[in-house]
Scaffold this active site. Structure first.
Site: not given
Length: 380
Positions: A141-142
């Protein structure tokens, strides 16, 4: 036999993931049983979820003690706990990943929220996490910040699955979709395969309505004109879903573009919109409103456990993500009405800042509580 409405949703092309993870549900067998019984097809996690799972939970003590004996730092101990849970969850969901040919079966883990505004650190941590955990059904997750999106492009080009999180505005979604496409193009240009890479764009919902409804309630306190009151009331609880439906229309345009078609011909997977923040905050609204209204093909909805149970029980399943599009556009236009006068761009920017903060606080709190636990468990 009791109908599980979650299984009906899958038939309309939407995957249901769960927004929750802990060692308790892994070791008890509950997580595995949810695949068959509830039709759960993937997992999302975040620092708040891990804080809740780890803080004050004795199930992690043996691993913490092992970390102390190995002279690990608190951050290294934190990573060893979280990486183990993520790895075990990846293994539990590997049959889903294989059965769906890489469409589902993903487990998402977030890079430290403290680096959300640092592109280079985000890239290096994403690669390090992916390598250390070592599972092909892992998603990193970014955050979809201006600094996060160049990292998305680079990490995708390295062949790593990405869940782009904290998307509030339609514009941020469009930028995310192109960041994914650019990453695939860069990878294809190196002569490397792009058919095994997956990505989702996590588009947040209930936080938008909570914010806008709060602004409307403030305005309603000061208004006496009944017509103006009616205008304000008509917008309440409508903006998040309207915003999401417009984002879905943009997704449809993007997959019709020549650039996407060229990648699709090489086997690229579409980046799916993932509806996040889907538990209803206002008790006056249906507890499954953010599920019912956004069911549609090639989407994901990640639900916390109470919403999973509510939806299994009483979701009204139908393909609605493309219904009432004109009404949807009207809702967004109405925000500009002088009597309503809500600056949606400003709201979205504020929510992004708050969103990062909402992950930094539990992350910091978890590290602090781990420090305390390490002190307690360290032999004198």
């Amino acid at each position: 036999m009791v109908t599980n409405h979650l299984l009906e949703i899958e038939n309309l092309g939407q995957s249901i993931w769960m927004d929750n993870l802990s060692r308790n549900i892994i070791e008890s067998g509950e997580l595995k049983s949810m695949i068959g019984k509830k039709g759960i097809r993937g997992i999302t996690s975040n620092p708040a979820i891990f804080e809740k799972a780890i803080a004050g939970n004795a199930i992690y003590d043996a691993d913490i003690e092992a970390g102390i004996k190995a002279s690990k730092s608190v951050i290294e101990i934190y990573e060893s706990l979280v990486f183990k849970d993520i790895r075990d969850a990846c293994d539990i969901f590997m049959p889903v990943y294989e059965e769906t040919k890489g469409l589902d079966g993903y487990i998402s883990i977030e890079v430290p929220p403290t680096i959300a505004k640092d592109t280079e650190s985000t890239i290096s941590e994403a690669i390090r996490y992916y390598t250390a955990i070592g599972r092909e059904n892992l998603m990193i997750k970014i955050p979809g910040t201006p600094e996060g999106l160049p990292a998305v492009t680079r990490v995708i080009s390295e062949g790593i699955n990405v869940n782009v999180t904290l998307l509030f505005s339609v514009e941020s979604y469009i930028n995310t979709a192109w960041a994914y496409i650019e990453g695939l193009e860069a990878r294809a240009a190196k002569g490397e395969d792009i058919d095994k890479i997956a990505s989702v764009a996590s588009f947040f919902l209930s936080r938008i309505d909570s914010n806008i409804d709060g602004l409307i309630d403030e305005k309603l306190k000061k208004v006496t004109d009944e017509t103006v009151k009616a205008k304000l009331e008509a917008v309440k609880g409508k903006v998040a879903i309207a915003n999401a439906k417009i984002a879905y229309q943009e997704y449809k345009k993007i997959i019709q573009s020549d650039r996407w078609k060229a990648l699709s011909a090489k086997g690229a997977k579409e980046q799916r919109l993932l509806w996040a923040s889907t538990s209803t905050k206002n008790p006056a609204y249906s507890d499954v409103m953010y599920v019912d209204e956004l069911i549609g093909p090639n989407t994901v909805n990640t639900l916390p456990p109470p919403t999973i149970d509510a939806c299994a029980d009483h979701c009204d399943v139908d393909n609605r993500v493309e219904t009432n599009i004109e009404v949807t556009k009207e809702v967004m236009e109405n925000l500009k009405d002088p009597d309503i006068n809500i600056n949606i761009d400003q709201v979205m920017e504020q929510l992004l800042v708050e969103g990062i903060d909402k992950f930094i606080k539990p992350f910091t709190s978890l590290i602090n509580s781990l420090e305390e636990k390490v002190k307690k468990l360290t032999p004198v």
